[in-house]
Design a protein around this motif. Structure first.
Motif, PDB file in Angstrom:
ATOM      1  N   VAL A   2       0.864  -1.189   0.000  1.00  0.00           N
ATOM      2  CA  VAL A   2       0.000   0.000   0.000  1.00  0.00           C
ATOM      3  C   VAL A   2       0.891   1.225   0.000  1.00  0.00           C
ATOM      4  CG1 VAL A   2      -1.832   1.251   1.212  1.00  0.00           C
ATOM      5  CG2 VAL A   2      -1.767  -1.243   1.343  1.00  0.00           C
ATOM      6  N   LEU A   3       0.598   2.174  -0.897  1.00  0.00           N
ATOM      7  CA  LEU A   3       1.346   3.431  -0.925  1.00  0.00           C
ATOM      8  C   LEU A   3       0.327   4.577  -0.928  1.00  0.00           C
ATOM      9  CD1 LEU A   3       4.275   4.661  -1.274  1.00  0.00           C
ATOM     10  CD2 LEU A   3       3.609   4.997  -3.643  1.00  0.00           C
ATOM     11  N   LEU A   4       0.425   5.460   0.055  1.00  0.00           N
ATOM     12  CA  LEU A   4      -0.536   6.559   0.172  1.00  0.00           C
ATOM     13  C   LEU A   4       0.199   7.894   0.195  1.00  0.00           C
ATOM     14  CD1 LEU A   4      -2.826   5.086   2.983  1.00  0.00           C
ATOM     15  CD2 LEU A   4      -3.298   5.096   0.534  1.00  0.00           C
ATOM     16  N   ASN A   5      -0.297   8.852  -0.599  1.00  0.00           N
ATOM     17  CA  ASN A   5       0.243  10.217  -0.610  1.00  0.00           C
ATOM     18  C   ASN A   5      -0.779  11.112   0.072  1.00  0.00           C
ATOM     19  OD1 ASN A   5       2.549  10.048  -2.810  1.00  0.00           O
ATOM     20  ND2 ASN A   5       0.813   8.835  -3.510  1.00  0.00           N
ATOM     21  N   TYR A  56       3.057  17.675   2.913  1.00  0.00           N
ATOM     22  CA  TYR A  56       2.925  16.472   2.078  1.00  0.00           C
ATOM     23  C   TYR A  56       3.742  15.344   2.691  1.00  0.00           C
ATOM     24  CZ  TYR A  56       3.921  13.224  -1.731  1.00  0.00           C
ATOM     25  OH  TYR A  56       4.066  12.090  -2.478  1.00  0.00           O
ATOM     26  N   PHE A  57       3.156  14.165   2.778  1.00  0.00           N
ATOM     27  CA  PHE A  57       3.940  13.018   3.242  1.00  0.00           C
ATOM     28  C   PHE A  57       3.450  11.721   2.597  1.00  0.00           C
ATOM     29  CE2 PHE A  57       0.859  11.300   6.244  1.00  0.00           C
ATOM     30  CZ  PHE A  57       0.112  12.414   6.614  1.00  0.00           C
ATOM     31  N   ILE A  58       4.304  10.709   2.708  1.00  0.00           N
ATOM     32  CA  ILE A  58       4.019   9.398   2.104  1.00  0.00           C
ATOM     33  C   ILE A  58       3.954   8.347   3.205  1.00  0.00           C
ATOM     34  CG2 ILE A  58       4.987   7.565   0.647  1.00  0.00           C
ATOM     35  CD1 ILE A  58       6.252   9.748  -1.064  1.00  0.00           C
ATOM     36  N   ASP A  59       2.980   7.451   3.086  1.00  0.00           N
ATOM     37  CA  ASP A  59       2.920   6.266   3.953  1.00  0.00           C
ATOM     38  C   ASP A  59       3.058   5.046   3.055  1.00  0.00           C
ATOM     39  OD1 ASP A  59       2.442   6.700   6.793  1.00  0.00           O
ATOM     40  OD2 ASP A  59       0.719   7.870   6.096  1.00  0.00           O
ATOM     41  N   ALA A  60       3.986   4.189   3.377  1.00  0.00           N
ATOM     42  CA  ALA A  60       4.153   2.961   2.587  1.00  0.00           C
ATOM     43  C   ALA A  60       4.057   1.765   3.525  1.00  0.00           C
ATOM     44  CB  ALA A  60       5.503   2.965   1.890  1.00  0.00           C
ATOM     45  N   ASN A  61       3.343   0.743   3.098  1.00  0.00           N
ATOM     46  CA  ASN A  61       3.191  -0.444   3.940  1.00  0.00           C
ATOM     47  C   ASN A  61       3.354  -1.690   3.086  1.00  0.00           C
ATOM     48  OD1 ASN A  61       1.328  -2.710   5.069  1.00  0.00           O
ATOM     49  ND2 ASN A  61       1.657  -1.349   6.798  1.00  0.00           N
ATOM     50  N   ILE A  62       4.114  -2.613   3.582  1.00  0.00           N
ATOM     51  CA  ILE A  62       4.235  -3.904   2.889  1.00  0.00           C
ATOM     52  C   ILE A  62       3.911  -5.018   3.885  1.00  0.00           C
ATOM     53  CG2 ILE A  62       6.759  -4.047   3.189  1.00  0.00           C
ATOM     54  CD1 ILE A  62       6.657  -5.458   0.320  1.00  0.00           C
ATOM     55  N   ASN A  63       3.054  -5.929   3.450  1.00  0.00           N
ATOM     56  CA  ASN A  63       2.590  -6.992   4.338  1.00  0.00           C
ATOM     57  C   ASN A  63       2.862  -8.352   3.700  1.00  0.00           C
ATOM     58  OD1 ASN A  63       0.407  -9.010   5.093  1.00  0.00           O
ATOM     59  ND2 ASN A  63       0.068  -7.455   6.634  1.00  0.00           N
ATOM     60  N   LEU A  64       3.522  -9.216   4.453  1.00  0.00           N
ATOM     61  CA  LEU A  64       3.786 -10.586   3.985  1.00  0.00           C
ATOM     62  C   LEU A  64       3.048 -11.544   4.905  1.00  0.00           C
ATOM     63  CD1 LEU A  64       7.691 -10.343   3.810  1.00  0.00           C
ATOM     64  CD2 LEU A  64       6.114  -9.951   1.937  1.00  0.00           C
ATOM     65  N   SER A  65       2.259 -12.438   4.345  1.00  0.00           N
ATOM     66  CA  SER A  65       1.619 -13.447   5.200  1.00  0.00           C
ATOM     67  C   SER A  65       1.968 -14.828   4.666  1.00  0.00           C
ATOM     68  CB  SER A  65       0.112 -13.245   5.262  1.00  0.00           C
ATOM     69  OG  SER A  65      -0.461 -13.442   4.016  1.00  0.00           O
ATOM     70  N   VAL A  66       2.243 -15.708   5.592  1.00  0.00           N
ATOM     71  CA  VAL A  66       2.697 -17.055   5.232  1.00  0.00           C
ATOM     72  C   VAL A  66       1.869 -18.079   5.986  1.00  0.00           C
ATOM     73  CG1 VAL A  66       4.736 -18.498   4.972  1.00  0.00           C
ATOM     74  CG2 VAL A  66       4.992 -16.059   5.273  1.00  0.00           C
ATOM     75  N   LEU A  70     -10.430  23.077   6.230  1.00  0.00           N
ATOM     76  CA  LEU A  70      -9.296  22.662   5.403  1.00  0.00           C
ATOM     77  C   LEU A  70      -9.236  21.135   5.328  1.00  0.00           C
ATOM     78  CD1 LEU A  70      -6.561  25.158   6.624  1.00  0.00           C
ATOM     79  CD2 LEU A  70      -7.704  25.137   4.407  1.00  0.00           C
ATOM     80  N   PRO A  71      -9.399  20.583   4.146  1.00  0.00           N
ATOM     81  CA  PRO A  71      -9.461  19.124   4.044  1.00  0.00           C
ATOM     82  C   PRO A  71      -8.078  18.463   4.055  1.00  0.00           C
ATOM     83  CG  PRO A  71      -9.776  20.086   1.891  1.00  0.00           C
ATOM     84  CD  PRO A  71      -9.594  21.234   2.843  1.00  0.00           C
ATOM     85  N   THR A  72      -8.052  17.214   4.505  1.00  0.00           N
ATOM     86  CA  THR A  72      -6.879  16.357   4.348  1.00  0.00           C
ATOM     87  C   THR A  72      -7.179  15.423   3.179  1.00  0.00           C
ATOM     88  OG1 THR A  72      -6.370  16.434   6.685  1.00  0.00           O
ATOM     89  CG2 THR A  72      -5.460  14.586   5.466  1.00  0.00           C
ATOM     90  N   VAL A  73      -6.273  15.393   2.202  1.00  0.00           N
ATOM     91  CA  VAL A  73      -6.529  14.607   0.993  1.00  0.00           C
ATOM     92  C   VAL A  73      -5.487  13.484   0.878  1.00  0.00           C
ATOM     93  CG1 VAL A  73      -6.770  14.681  -1.532  1.00  0.00           C
ATOM     94  CG2 VAL A  73      -7.425  16.667  -0.159  1.00  0.00           C
ATOM     95  N   THR A  74      -5.968  12.265   0.640  1.00  0.00           N
ATOM     96  CA  THR A  74      -5.061  11.117   0.494  1.00  0.00           C
ATOM     97  C   THR A  74      -5.391  10.373  -0.797  1.00  0.00           C
ATOM     98  OG1 THR A  74      -4.935  10.848   2.880  1.00  0.00           O
ATOM     99  CG2 THR A  74      -4.288   8.953   1.569  1.00  0.00           C
ATOM    100  N   VAL A  75      -4.358  10.080  -1.578  1.00  0.00           N
ATOM    101  CA  VAL A  75      -4.530   9.296  -2.806  1.00  0.00           C
ATOM    102  C   VAL A  75      -3.409   8.254  -2.853  1.00  0.00           C
ATOM    103  CG1 VAL A  75      -4.630   9.344  -5.331  1.00  0.00           C
ATOM    104  CG2 VAL A  75      -5.504  11.268  -4.054  1.00  0.00           C
ATOM    105  N   GLY A  76      -3.749   7.051  -3.269  1.00  0.00           N
ATOM    106  CA  GLY A  76      -2.709   6.030  -3.358  1.00  0.00           C
ATOM    107  C   GLY A  76      -3.218   4.771  -4.010  1.00  0.00           C
ATOM    108  N   PHE A  77      -2.503   3.679  -3.777  1.00  0.00           N
ATOM    109  CA  PHE A  77      -2.912   2.416  -4.380  1.00  0.00           C
ATOM    110  C   PHE A  77      -2.587   1.265  -3.450  1.00  0.00           C
ATOM    111  CE2 PHE A  77       1.543   2.627  -5.666  1.00  0.00           C
ATOM    112  CZ  PHE A  77       1.970   1.319  -5.461  1.00  0.00           C
ATOM    113  N   SER A  78      -3.245   0.148  -3.693  1.00  0.00           N
ATOM    114  CA  SER A  78      -2.848  -1.094  -3.021  1.00  0.00           C
ATOM    115  C   SER A  78      -2.757  -2.186  -4.080  1.00  0.00           C
ATOM    116  CB  SER A  78      -3.838  -1.466  -1.922  1.00  0.00           C
ATOM    117  OG  SER A  78      -4.966  -2.094  -2.453  1.00  0.00           O
ATOM    118  N   TYR A  79      -1.816  -3.094  -3.897  1.00  0.00           N
ATOM    119  CA  TYR A  79      -1.635  -4.187  -4.853  1.00  0.00           C
ATOM    120  C   TYR A  79      -1.281  -5.461  -4.105  1.00  0.00           C
ATOM    121  CZ  TYR A  79       0.077  -6.856  -8.855  1.00  0.00           C
ATOM    122  OH  TYR A  79       0.254  -7.829  -9.796  1.00  0.00           O
ATOM    123  N   SER A  80      -2.012  -6.517  -4.397  1.00  0.00           N
ATOM    124  CA  SER A  80      -1.752  -7.810  -3.750  1.00  0.00           C
ATOM    125  C   SER A  80      -1.270  -8.809  -4.790  1.00  0.00           C
ATOM    126  CB  SER A  80      -3.037  -8.353  -3.127  1.00  0.00           C
ATOM    127  OG  SER A  80      -3.603  -7.409  -2.268  1.00  0.00           O
TER     128      SER A  80
END
Lengths: 314, 242
Positions: A25-28, A40-50, A303-313
């Motif tokens: 997941v990557l969110l701007n 402006y900031f970025i949040d990045a998350n990577i999840n591994l499940s086994v 004043l709004p907080t705006v977030t745009v990004g993507f997720s990919y599995s």
């Protein structure tokens, strides 16, 4: 970084023969700051499940988060779960939430401060023992800790009677000023004409009638055309002995077939700050989703907080 | 005297032959459903969904007990539990269990052309539909019965269906699923029949959601064990949320 790689190795090694699922997941985000300009900031998350398949008896998940706002890499989830017949043990950092489908369930207060009821519960370091008592019944005991606090000890019993899902819990947990309190929680969920949930929580030792919380929620999906769904959800949480303090969460979501979902949410906190949220999720390519949301605070400056990004599995 | 008996016998055979050899629509449905229902099963297979971006393959494992209990597990950890009255869906990401209702049942399984309702079976046809035998038809050079199904109530996913039942083995070879106003929603066709433990069952099935553009799904059954002794705790919340 080296310690982090050792942790990855320790957690994933016992499962190397199993399927691995990954989600990124990557969110701007553009967030208003104190000077009325935007940060402006970025949040990045990577999840591994086994593991975790029905025929396996071990499961593990590792999730790492990077926030350019906090400028740090943090461990979001890292746990290992094993089961032996009807028993199950979880050790590590993961979600402790008795009612993850609802935002304003009284059970949230067992593991979170009332100051941040609308925020998702943070993942916690814990050890949980789960005992299945039937196809839809179980008993669960958890010890969860926070570095700055005494540990929380909680037990939960859940069962189904006809179409009613009933759960009760006792939690001995820290409240303000490092004091400890024993709280009792009871929740009931059903689905007759519409889906509903009612829950209550009170501190029983020391007894404090002012701590009584009652939450209620209803939601119903309506079919629109053939494949679209309009879902209406209404949640409330109130204190019967402090009637001026109440919380409301009203959601209207429209799912356009498999293409995506648009939501309009009003979160109202009496005596505090309220907000309007619009969410959008669009499935543009198989497991690739575009995510966006706008949070508009209902205070002097909208004043709004705006977030745009993507997720990919994959 | 013998001629009279022979003539009477022939007469009886001639007048009774339609009753002996022509099945009613209800009998055809019963035969088709009986051959699909097993005491218990364990199966493994794959779902290959293709859209304008390409193909995606997911594997699944499935356990069933009669027509009331089933557990379906996909390779990404998503699970579906069917009980007598409900269908539960577990999202491993959010650790949330959802009881599927209404149009939520029509949502796609892993982005394929198959819905959760389709995946959990079409239920008891004769309780839910009025059936009519339209004609005998050839389908892919095989003799088939063509039947029309019209829903008795609004509590079904597809108000109208056309189904083709193979005359030899009573496998439902093709379904066309329609709205009440005759709009074609979905086509399901058996492309290959396989033999597992001496039973003929669909091995490769194609599903096309006609509301989706350039989309199709093929389901492959790779393994099927029949009459398996499942532990009763298999169809449980513990397995759903594991």
């Amino acid at each position: 970084m080296r310690r982090f790689l050792i942790l990855v190795f320790v957690i994933l090694t016992p499962f190397s023969a199993f399927a691995l699922n990954t989600k990124m997941v990557l969110l701007n985000t553009l967030m208003p700051n104190e000077t009325d300009s935007y940060t402006y900031f970025i949040d990045a998350n990577i999840n591994l499940s086994v593991g975790g398949l029905i025929q396996s008896n071990v499961k593990s998940e590792l999730s790492v988060n990077y926030s350019s706002f906090k400028q740090k890499l943090s461990l979001d989830k890292a746990y290992i779960k094993a089961r032996f017949g009807k028993s199950q043990i979880t050790i590590g950092k993961t979600l402790l939430d008795y009612s993850p489908f609802f935002i304003l369930d009284a059970s949230k207060v067992l593991f979170n401060s009332e100051e941040s009821l609308f925020l998702p519960l943070p993942n916690r370091w814990l050890t949980t023992y789960y005992l299945s008592l039937g196809n839809f019944s179980f008993l669960e005991a958890t010890v969860a800790s926070e570095i700055s606090q005494n540990p929380t000890v909680a037990t939960r019993y859940k069962t189904e009677i006809k179409s009613l899902s009933i759960e009760s819990a006792l939690a001995y947990r820290p409240i303000e000023d490092d004091k400890m309190s024993l709280a009792s929680y009871v929740g009931v969920q059903g689905a007759m004409a519409l889906n509903w949930a009612v829950a209550t929580l009170i501190n029983i030792s020391p007894f404090d009638k002012n701590s009584l919380l009652i939450s209620g929620a209803v939601f119903k999906p309506f079919s629109v055309a053939y494949s679209d769904t309009l879902t209406v959800k209404f949640e409330s949480l109130l204190k019967p002995f402090n009637i001026k303090e109440f919380y409301l969460n009203c959601e209207l979501s429209y799912s356009i077939g498999n293409l995506g979902t648009l939501s309009l949410i009003a979160q109202i906190e009496a005596l505090k700050e309220s907000r309007i949220i619009t969410n959008g999720t669009f499935n543009i390519y198989q497991d690739f989703f575009i995510i966006g949301n706008v949070i508009i605070p209902l205070k002097e400056k909208f004043l709004p907080t705006v977030t745009v990004g993507f997720s990919y599995s994959f | 005297m013998y001629k009279r008996i022979l003539f009477f016998g022939l007469f009886l055979i001639i007048i009774s032959s339609p009753a002996l050899f022509c099945l009613t629509a209800q009998q055809i449905i019963e035969k088709a459903e009986n051959r699909e229902s097993f005491q218990s099963t364990y199966s493994e297979g794959r779902i290959v969904s293709t859209d304008r971006f390409g193909s995606k393959e997911s594997s699944f494992k499935s356990w069933s007990e009669g027509s009331e209990s089933a557990l379906l597990e996909f390779s990404d950890g998503q699970r579906v539990l069917k009980t007598k009255n409900d269908i539960y869906l577990y999202y491993p990401d959010a650790e949330v269990v959802i009881r599927l209702q209404g149009s939520a049942l029509r949502q796609s399984v892993l982005g394929s052309d198959l819905s959760y309702e389709d995946a959990s079976g079409f239920g008891d046809t004769l309780s839910n539909y009025d059936v009519e035998l339209i004609s005998d038809r050839l389908l892919n050079n095989r003799d088939s019965y063509l039947l029309s199904l019209e829903a008795k109530s609004k509590n079904v996913a597809y108000p109208k269906q056309l189904i083709w039942v193979d005359k030899d083995n009573f496998i439902i070879m093709r379904r066309e699923l329609y709205t009440k106003s005759n709009r074609l929603l979905k086509e399901i066709e058996v492309l290959e029949i396989g033999s597992f433990e001496n039973e003929l069952v669909p091995k490769v099935t194609s599903v096309v959601d006609k509301l989706k553009k350039e989309s199709s799904t093929k389901m492959y059954l790779d393994l099927l064990h029949l009459n398996v002794n499942h532990d009763k705790s298999l169809f449980s919340l513990q397995n759903l949320t594991w």
